[in-house]
Design a protein around this motif. Structure first.
Motif, PDB file in Angstrom:
ATOM      1  N   ALA A  29       2.123  50.017  47.616  1.00  0.00           N
ATOM      2  CA  ALA A  29       2.426  49.883  46.050  1.00  0.00           C
ATOM      3  C   ALA A  29       1.987  48.279  46.530  1.00  0.00           C
ATOM      4  O   ALA A  29       1.236  47.443  45.996  1.00  0.00           O
ATOM      5  CB  ALA A  29       3.570  49.889  45.658  1.00  0.00           C
ATOM      6  N   TRP A 289       2.300  60.587  39.927  1.00  0.00           N
ATOM      7  CA  TRP A 289       2.362  58.848  39.238  1.00  0.00           C
ATOM      8  C   TRP A 289       2.842  58.329  40.082  1.00  0.00           C
ATOM      9  O   TRP A 289       1.562  56.994  40.449  1.00  0.00           O
ATOM     10  CB  TRP A 289       4.485  59.466  38.724  1.00  0.00           C
ATOM     11  CG  TRP A 289       3.900  59.325  37.110  1.00  0.00           C
ATOM     12  CD1 TRP A 289       3.829  60.614  36.528  1.00  0.00           C
ATOM     13  CD2 TRP A 289       3.227  58.544  36.481  1.00  0.00           C
ATOM     14  NE1 TRP A 289       3.418  60.348  34.565  1.00  0.00           N
ATOM     15  CE2 TRP A 289       3.193  59.295  34.669  1.00  0.00           C
ATOM     16  CE3 TRP A 289       2.541  57.252  36.059  1.00  0.00           C
ATOM     17  CZ2 TRP A 289       2.884  58.818  33.825  1.00  0.00           C
ATOM     18  CZ3 TRP A 289       1.517  56.597  35.077  1.00  0.00           C
ATOM     19  CH2 TRP A 289       2.204  57.265  33.695  1.00  0.00           C
ATOM     20  N   ALA A 290       3.610  58.475  41.066  1.00  0.00           N
ATOM     21  CA  ALA A 290       3.653  57.293  42.285  1.00  0.00           C
ATOM     22  C   ALA A 290       3.184  57.753  43.094  1.00  0.00           C
ATOM     23  O   ALA A 290       2.378  56.314  44.122  1.00  0.00           O
ATOM     24  CB  ALA A 290       5.367  57.610  43.138  1.00  0.00           C
ATOM     25  N   ASP A 291       2.172  58.614  44.018  1.00  0.00           N
ATOM     26  CA  ASP A 291       1.790  58.515  45.241  1.00  0.00           C
ATOM     27  C   ASP A 291       0.431  59.456  45.450  1.00  0.00           C
ATOM     28  O   ASP A 291       0.461  60.830  45.925  1.00  0.00           O
ATOM     29  CB  ASP A 291       2.260  58.712  46.413  1.00  0.00           C
ATOM     30  CG  ASP A 291       1.811  58.355  47.421  1.00  0.00           C
ATOM     31  OD1 ASP A 291       0.713  57.483  47.487  1.00  0.00           O
ATOM     32  OD2 ASP A 291       2.358  58.136  48.444  1.00  0.00           O
ATOM     33  N   ASN A 327      -2.057  54.030  37.905  1.00  0.00           N
ATOM     34  CA  ASN A 327      -0.330  54.699  37.609  1.00  0.00           C
ATOM     35  C   ASN A 327       0.394  53.458  37.987  1.00  0.00           C
ATOM     36  O   ASN A 327       1.618  53.582  36.875  1.00  0.00           O
ATOM     37  CB  ASN A 327      -0.561  55.400  38.893  1.00  0.00           C
ATOM     38  CG  ASN A 327      -1.155  57.092  38.239  1.00  0.00           C
ATOM     39  OD1 ASN A 327      -1.752  56.864  37.204  1.00  0.00           O
ATOM     40  ND2 ASN A 327      -1.261  57.904  38.758  1.00  0.00           N
ATOM     41  N   ASN A 328       0.227  52.343  38.521  1.00  0.00           N
ATOM     42  CA  ASN A 328       2.009  52.024  38.941  1.00  0.00           C
ATOM     43  C   ASN A 328       1.644  50.027  38.489  1.00  0.00           C
ATOM     44  O   ASN A 328       2.087  49.422  38.582  1.00  0.00           O
ATOM     45  CB  ASN A 328       2.098  51.627  40.101  1.00  0.00           C
ATOM     46  CG  ASN A 328       2.437  52.662  41.073  1.00  0.00           C
ATOM     47  OD1 ASN A 328       3.916  53.159  41.259  1.00  0.00           O
ATOM     48  ND2 ASN A 328       2.039  53.581  41.843  1.00  0.00           N
ATOM     49  N   ARG A 330       1.773  47.714  35.300  1.00  0.00           N
ATOM     50  CA  ARG A 330       2.511  47.307  34.082  1.00  0.00           C
ATOM     51  C   ARG A 330       2.305  48.174  33.143  1.00  0.00           C
ATOM     52  O   ARG A 330       3.264  49.030  32.196  1.00  0.00           O
ATOM     53  CB  ARG A 330       3.111  45.640  34.164  1.00  0.00           C
ATOM     54  CG  ARG A 330       1.694  45.210  34.089  1.00  0.00           C
ATOM     55  CD  ARG A 330       1.823  43.845  33.402  1.00  0.00           C
ATOM     56  NE  ARG A 330       0.654  42.306  33.317  1.00  0.00           N
ATOM     57  CZ  ARG A 330       0.548  42.329  32.483  1.00  0.00           C
ATOM     58  NH1 ARG A 330       1.752  42.788  31.082  1.00  0.00           N
ATOM     59  NH2 ARG A 330       0.356  41.882  31.915  1.00  0.00           N
ATOM     60  N   GLY A 333       3.374  51.497  32.123  1.00  0.00           N
ATOM     61  CA  GLY A 333       4.257  51.711  32.207  1.00  0.00           C
ATOM     62  C   GLY A 333       4.825  51.684  30.718  1.00  0.00           C
ATOM     63  O   GLY A 333       6.216  51.732  30.660  1.00  0.00           O
ATOM     64  N   ARG A 337       7.694  57.697  32.815  1.00  0.00           N
ATOM     65  CA  ARG A 337       7.380  58.562  33.828  1.00  0.00           C
ATOM     66  C   ARG A 337       8.548  59.437  34.299  1.00  0.00           C
ATOM     67  O   ARG A 337       7.393  60.742  34.911  1.00  0.00           O
ATOM     68  CB  ARG A 337       6.868  57.721  35.876  1.00  0.00           C
ATOM     69  CG  ARG A 337       5.796  56.582  35.486  1.00  0.00           C
ATOM     70  CD  ARG A 337       6.224  56.094  37.318  1.00  0.00           C
ATOM     71  NE  ARG A 337       4.579  55.081  36.641  1.00  0.00           N
ATOM     72  CZ  ARG A 337       4.803  53.737  36.083  1.00  0.00           C
ATOM     73  NH1 ARG A 337       5.998  53.180  36.219  1.00  0.00           N
ATOM     74  NH2 ARG A 337       3.472  52.853  36.147  1.00  0.00           N
ATOM     75  N   HIS A 345      -0.284  59.717  34.004  1.00  0.00           N
ATOM     76  CA  HIS A 345      -1.196  59.514  34.707  1.00  0.00           C
ATOM     77  C   HIS A 345      -2.546  59.640  34.751  1.00  0.00           C
ATOM     78  O   HIS A 345      -2.820  60.683  34.139  1.00  0.00           O
ATOM     79  CB  HIS A 345       0.083  60.217  35.519  1.00  0.00           C
ATOM     80  CG  HIS A 345      -0.379  61.478  35.574  1.00  0.00           C
ATOM     81  ND1 HIS A 345      -1.494  62.302  36.071  1.00  0.00           N
ATOM     82  CD2 HIS A 345       0.437  62.171  35.123  1.00  0.00           C
ATOM     83  CE1 HIS A 345      -0.847  63.454  36.339  1.00  0.00           C
ATOM     84  NE2 HIS A 345       0.247  63.626  35.903  1.00  0.00           N
TER      85      HIS A 345
END
Length: 428
Positions: A29, A289-291, A327-328, A330, A333, A337, A345
């Motif tokens: 990120a 979502w995150a990775d 995915n990250n 804003r 957002g 999530r 995602h």
């Protein structure tokens, strides 16, 4: 870092950040944010390999706009200016994953719809109950073969094995050939010096499988591909098999490994994941979502001079889809999530080229994680979380190794999970 020069030809930019810097660093990120800041927006120039630049699209809105617009952005790498001009050699590590092929991945419009049809139809023929059962049995066999001393690597000995054995099995490919294909795919996604050689080896193996199925048809995807009216010849069948085996193995093994990693390192998920079926899906979605397994997805090529995210894109420029970055963003957002079942995602892509195997992939990944939890209830990480090495690929981000200690729970049959899937139906 080169100061962005609006309108400067992409190949004239120097000292670019390697794309692999976003996948092999501890904090992706932060790496994407640095690119965003340096380039003043959601599109940044990066280096794919020495002397070969591309644009990285990191914005959620910008990425969705690009992939939905086939009139201006093509999947066919014949439109790549650097390739057409001879700037990239045939032995480039980028060749296996970015050079044109006669499959659905590298086509647009009517040709894409024709070549995608065998994939969609073949997957529709697969029984989800059978997949869940076969994956469970494969997982049990792998666990039964683990070292008795309990010193394990959950990537090499498990997460990397389950997808290839499963996907190869769907094509009627023998396990020993599956092992060879796995070695080839690792090299392919590494985009290194041996990528082209291993890709040719993969073609040779699958050509042999196709020839065998001509003389001995079976109830598997190879036979289904050979008989599908949308495949015009064996070359197209081979290209479709390469696509499904390559993309299916790499993303699945990373998805499984990443989910196991957060289970072992993130206290927010440890108890929840071990608590039941819903927790497994929460963990799987967290990774998407995150990775996401495919952090940077190749590629779209600009068909006209255009502007994306404030950058002037020239006809023939390559645009890499920064799925993890988007995915990250804003703008992503706006989607919570943490809502159960949230699938906004971009991990499976979006638009006409969205992954057609989302349901099957989730069954395989969920079953693999569930089986480990059932059979190895005392599994624990054997090294500090900061010492987990990453696989050296500019495209995917996942553990290269996952050393753990565990006591194998022998003799406990793994229940076949329901094929219930909360994933959205594949985009056809």
């Amino acid at each position: 870092m080169t100061t962005p020069k609006t309108g400067c030809p992409l190949e004239k930019l120097n000292d670019l950040t390697p794309l692999s810097a976003t996948t092999t660093c501890p904090d992706p990120a932060a790496a994407y944010q640095r690119l965003w800041t340096d380039w003043g927006g959601p599109v940044a120039a990066v280096e794919l390999e020495p002397g070969i630049p591309a644009w990285l699209v990191m914005g959620y809105r910008e990425l969705r706009a690009v992939v939905r617009n086939e009139q201006h952005y093509s999947r066919n790498s014949k439109n790549w200016r650097l390739l057409a001009d001879g700037h990239i050699g045939a032995d480039s590590g980028l060749a296996p994953i970015m050079f044109p092929r006669d499959n659905a991945y590298f086509s647009d419009g009517a040709t894409h719809r024709r070549l995608r049809a065998p994939l969609v139809d073949g997957l529709a023929r697969i029984s989800e109950h059978r997949v869940a059962r076969d994956v469970g049995e494969t997982c049990d066999r792998l666990i039964d073969r683990l070292p008795a001393d309990g010193q394990l690597d959950l990537v090499a000995q498990y997460a990397a094995q389950v997808p290839m054995l499963t996907v190869a099995g769907l094509f009627g490919i023998a396990p020993d050939l599956g092992d060879r294909l796995q070695t080839c795919v690792i090299a392919l996604f590494g985009s290194g010096e041996d990528s082209a050689e291993r890709f040719h080896e993969m073609e040779t193996i699958l050509t042999g499988v196709i020839n065998e199925h001509h003389t001995a048809p079976a109830e598997d995807l190879t036979t289904a591909f050979l008989h599908h009216p949308c495949h015009r010849d064996d070359g197209e069948v081979l290209a479709s098999m390469l696509l499904m085996l390559g993309a299916g193995w790499e993303t699945l093994q990373v998805w499984i490994a990443q989910t196991l990693r957060i289970m072992l390192t993130d206290p927010r998920f440890d108890g929840k994941v071990r608590g039941g079926h819903l927790g497994i899906d929460d963990a799987l979605d967290h990774v998407l979502w995150a990775d996401p397994p495919m952090a940077n997805q190749p590629t779209r090529w600009a068909l006209t001079d255009t502007v994306v995210g404030g950058q002037r894109i020239a006809r023939g420029d390559a645009l890499i889809l920064g799925l993890a970055a988007a995915n990250n963003d804003r703008w992503a957002g706006a989607h919570d999530r943490h809502d159960p079942g949230n699938r906004a995602h971009l991990a499976f892509g979006v638009g006409p080229h969205a992954c057609p195997a989302q349901r099957t992939s989730r069954i395989i990944a969920r079953t693999a994680v569930e089986t480990i939890l059932h059979r190895l209830p005392d599994v624990r990480l054997a090294v500090p979380a900061t010492e987990i090495p990453l696989h050296p690929s500019p495209w995917t981000r996942g553990p290269a190794r996952l050393p753990v200690t565990a006591t194998r729970a022998l003799g406990q049959a793994t229940p076949v999970p329901s094929p219930r899937s909360t994933e959205a139906p594949p985009n056809r």
